[in-house]
Design a protein around this motif. Structure first.
Motif, PDB file in Angstrom:
ATOM      1  N   UNK A  82       0.806  -1.205   0.000  1.00 11.90           N
ATOM      2  CA  UNK A  82       0.000   0.000   0.000  1.00 11.90           C
ATOM      3  C   UNK A  82       0.848   1.268   0.000  1.00 11.90           C
ATOM      4  N   UNK A  83       2.140   1.129   0.331  1.00 12.19           N
ATOM      5  CA  UNK A  83       3.009   2.294   0.385  1.00 12.19           C
ATOM      6  C   UNK A  83       3.335   2.786  -1.023  1.00 12.19           C
ATOM      7  N   UNK A  84       3.617   4.073  -1.114  1.00  5.89           N
ATOM      8  CA  UNK A  84       3.970   4.679  -2.397  1.00  5.89           C
ATOM      9  C   UNK A  84       5.324   4.170  -2.870  1.00  5.89           C
ATOM     10  N   UNK A  85       5.374   3.777  -4.142  1.00  6.82           N
ATOM     11  CA  UNK A  85       6.601   3.261  -4.744  1.00  6.82           C
ATOM     12  C   UNK A  85       7.109   4.270  -5.779  1.00  6.82           C
ATOM     13  N   UNK A  86       8.255   4.906  -5.530  1.00  8.36           N
ATOM     14  CA  UNK A  86       8.764   5.896  -6.505  1.00  8.36           C
ATOM     15  C   UNK A  86       9.069   5.285  -7.876  1.00  8.36           C
ATOM     16  N   UNK A  87       9.536   4.042  -7.907  1.00  8.29           N
ATOM     17  CA  UNK A  87       9.832   3.396  -9.191  1.00  8.29           C
ATOM     18  C   UNK A  87       8.562   3.192 -10.016  1.00  8.29           C
ATOM     19  N   UNK A  88       7.488   2.782  -9.346  1.00  8.47           N
ATOM     20  CA  UNK A  88       6.218   2.610 -10.042  1.00  8.47           C
ATOM     21  C   UNK A  88       5.694   3.948 -10.550  1.00  8.47           C
ATOM     22  N   UNK A  89       5.842   4.993  -9.746  1.00  7.91           N
ATOM     23  CA  UNK A  89       5.403   6.318 -10.181  1.00  7.91           C
ATOM     24  C   UNK A  89       6.179   6.781 -11.402  1.00  7.91           C
ATOM     25  N   UNK A  90       7.489   6.539 -11.406  1.00  6.75           N
ATOM     26  CA  UNK A  90       8.309   6.960 -12.538  1.00  6.75           C
ATOM     27  C   UNK A  90       7.980   6.154 -13.785  1.00  6.75           C
ATOM     28  N   UNK A  92       5.182   4.659 -14.575  1.00  5.52           N
ATOM     29  CA  UNK A  92       3.823   4.933 -15.059  1.00  5.52           C
ATOM     30  C   UNK A  92       3.544   6.419 -15.207  1.00  5.52           C
ATOM     31  N   UNK A  93       4.579   7.254 -15.046  1.00  5.33           N
ATOM     32  CA  UNK A  93       4.436   8.709 -15.162  1.00  5.33           C
ATOM     33  C   UNK A  93       3.353   9.251 -14.236  1.00  5.33           C
ATOM     34  N   UNK A  94       3.358   8.732 -13.016  1.00  4.89           N
ATOM     35  CA  UNK A  94       2.460   9.232 -11.988  1.00  4.89           C
ATOM     36  C   UNK A  94       1.059   8.664 -12.013  1.00  4.89           C
ATOM     37  N   UNK A  95       0.764   7.735 -12.925  1.00  5.39           N
ATOM     38  CA  UNK A  95      -0.594   7.172 -12.972  1.00  5.39           C
ATOM     39  C   UNK A  95      -0.847   6.205 -11.822  1.00  5.39           C
ATOM     40  N   UNK A  96       0.188   5.487 -11.400  1.00  7.95           N
ATOM     41  CA  UNK A  96       0.056   4.528 -10.306  1.00  7.95           C
ATOM     42  C   UNK A  96       1.054   4.910  -9.223  1.00  7.95           C
ATOM     43  N   UNK A  97       0.583   5.046  -8.010  1.00  6.64           N
ATOM     44  CA  UNK A  97       1.447   5.420  -6.888  1.00  6.64           C
ATOM     45  C   UNK A  97       1.880   4.210  -6.063  1.00  6.64           C
ATOM     46  N   UNK A  98       1.086   3.164  -6.101  1.00  3.95           N
ATOM     47  CA  UNK A  98       1.422   1.961  -5.335  1.00  3.95           C
ATOM     48  C   UNK A  98       0.851   0.744  -6.054  1.00  3.95           C
ATOM     49  N   UNK A  99       1.603  -0.348  -6.058  1.00  2.38           N
ATOM     50  CA  UNK A  99       1.161  -1.595  -6.689  1.00  2.38           C
ATOM     51  C   UNK A  99       0.420  -2.402  -5.630  1.00  2.38           C
ATOM     52  N   UNK A 100      -0.837  -2.006  -5.395  1.00  4.01           N
ATOM     53  CA  UNK A 100      -1.604  -2.619  -4.310  1.00  4.01           C
ATOM     54  C   UNK A 100      -2.600  -3.635  -4.859  1.00  4.01           C
ATOM     55  N   UNK A 102      -5.697  -3.401  -5.298  1.00  2.00           N
ATOM     56  CA  UNK A 102      -6.703  -2.841  -6.201  1.00  2.00           C
ATOM     57  C   UNK A 102      -6.175  -2.700  -7.623  1.00  2.00           C
ATOM     58  N   UNK A 103      -4.887  -2.465  -7.766  1.00  2.00           N
ATOM     59  CA  UNK A 103      -4.292  -2.218  -9.077  1.00  2.00           C
ATOM     60  C   UNK A 103      -3.915  -3.515  -9.775  1.00  2.00           C
ATOM     61  N   UNK A 104      -3.446  -4.490  -9.020  1.00  2.00           N
ATOM     62  CA  UNK A 104      -2.914  -5.728  -9.613  1.00  2.00           C
ATOM     63  C   UNK A 104      -3.924  -6.420 -10.528  1.00  2.00           C
ATOM     64  N   UNK A 105      -5.194  -6.609 -10.139  1.00  2.00           N
ATOM     65  CA  UNK A 105      -6.116  -7.324 -11.045  1.00  2.00           C
ATOM     66  C   UNK A 105      -6.340  -6.611 -12.375  1.00  2.00           C
ATOM     67  N   UNK A 106      -6.270  -5.270 -12.381  1.00  2.12           N
ATOM     68  CA  UNK A 106      -6.515  -4.527 -13.619  1.00  2.12           C
ATOM     69  C   UNK A 106      -5.306  -4.542 -14.545  1.00  2.12           C
ATOM     70  N   UNK A 107      -4.115  -4.452 -13.982  1.00  2.00           N
ATOM     71  CA  UNK A 107      -2.912  -4.327 -14.809  1.00  2.00           C
ATOM     72  C   UNK A 107      -2.270  -5.668 -15.151  1.00  2.00           C
ATOM     73  N   UNK A 108      -2.643  -6.736 -14.467  1.00  2.48           N
ATOM     74  CA  UNK A 108      -2.063  -8.043 -14.758  1.00  2.48           C
ATOM     75  C   UNK A 108      -3.109  -9.035 -15.276  1.00  2.48           C
ATOM     76  N   UNK A 109      -4.262  -8.542 -15.672  1.00  2.76           N
ATOM     77  CA  UNK A 109      -5.283  -9.466 -16.175  1.00  2.76           C
ATOM     78  C   UNK A 109      -4.885  -9.970 -17.557  1.00  2.76           C
ATOM     79  N   UNK A 110      -5.241 -11.172 -17.872  1.00  2.00           N
ATOM     80  CA  UNK A 110      -4.970 -11.785 -19.178  1.00  2.00           C
ATOM     81  C   UNK A 110      -6.253 -12.010 -19.977  1.00  2.00           C
ATOM     82  N   UNK A 111      -7.384 -11.659 -19.415  1.00  2.00           N
ATOM     83  CA  UNK A 111      -8.663 -11.797 -20.099  1.00  2.00           C
ATOM     84  C   UNK A 111      -9.414 -10.478 -19.989  1.00  2.00           C
ATOM     85  N   UNK A 112     -10.417 -10.321 -20.852  1.00  2.00           N
ATOM     86  CA  UNK A 112     -11.271  -9.153 -20.771  1.00  2.00           C
ATOM     87  C   UNK A 112     -12.104  -9.192 -19.492  1.00  2.00           C
ATOM     88  N   UNK A 113     -12.660  -8.052 -19.159  1.00  2.00           N
ATOM     89  CA  UNK A 113     -13.628  -8.028 -18.065  1.00  2.00           C
ATOM     90  C   UNK A 113     -14.871  -8.815 -18.476  1.00  2.00           C
TER      91      UNK A 113
END
Length: 233
Positions: A82-90, A92-100, A102-113
């Motif tokens: 849940x903590x802010x990750x500077x590498x992730x921010x850099x 993703x150009x500030x779109x993602x602040x933490x790889x938590x 909530x974010x993992x299912x959207x960015x690592x999905x292999x199928x459509x919703x």
């Protein structure tokens, strides 16, 4: 062998990321020009040609023999927090602040919703139920529309180029030397007298002064000797 494969994958991902970044920058520049400038037709074609070439290069890179089959790889998160990750921010150009979580299912999905997958299945079933004759008619109709649009764009381009060339021919060509010549003749602009002319002018002024003084002396002498001159004390 495994180390070589990992190194090849890492190099391929860096190259792909670089090409994707180029396409992104070109798109951003093109959108900025559309909002801030009045682009003409040749400039639009140049921007589309640039984007098309970059996308074609990226496609060849993905289909190349040296690029590993990325679809066969499995991507797993090494750290979910849940903590802010500077590498992730850099990255993703500030779109993602933490790889938590909530974010993992959207960015690592292999199928459509589920909603998107259901809508796609409906489209596939509708397309499969279309008869070949009806499909051929729709294709022909679409081709006619595309040809008419292409003809309209081509005619508009030719008319615009003709107007531009006509305007260029009708524009009077003004020679700046003519204005300078008129100013020099009329007002003496840019004319500088030479040293010889200054000396001549000075000499003529001195001679005129001498002539006037001699004339005055002669007039005085003649006046004094005139028989009708007054002899006032």
């Amino acid at each position: 062998m495994k180390m070589q494969e990992e190194k090849l994958i890492e190099m391929s991902l860096e190259t792909i990321s670089s090409r994707v970044q180029e396409v992104k920058e070109s798109l951003q520049a093109f959108l900025a020009k559309l909002e801030m400038e009045q682009m003409n037709w040749p400039s639009m074609l140049d921007n589309f040609a640039l984007l098309s070439g970059q996308v074609r290069t990226l496609t060849k890179l993905l289909k190349g023999d040296k690029t590993p089959a990325l679809r066969d790889l499995v991507l797993l998160p090494l750290l979910v927090q849940q903590e802010t990750d500077p590498d992730i921010q850099k990255a993703t150009q500030g779109r993602i602040h933490a790889f938590n979580h909530e974010v993992v299912p959207d960015y690592l999905r292999t199928k459509y919703e589920p909603e998107v997958e259901e809508y796609e299945q409906k489209l596939v079933s509708v397309a499969s139920n279309i008869k070949p004759e009806s499909a051929q008619k729709q294709i022909s109709h679409l081709n006619d529309i595309i040809e008419s649009l292409t003809e309209m764009i081509t005619n508009a381009k030719e008319e615009w180029e003709g107007e531009q060339s006509l305007a260029a021919r009708n524009t009077p060509v003004v020679n700046p030397d003519i204005d300078n010549l008129v100013s020099a003749v009329t007002f003496g602009k840019g004319m500088r007298p030479s040293k010889n002319s200054k000396q001549k002018l000075k000499g003529s002024a001195d001679s005129v002064g001498k002539m006037s003084s001699s004339v005055k002396s002669e007039l005085k002498a003649s006046t004094s000797s005139h028989p009708y001159a007054s002899n006032r004390p």
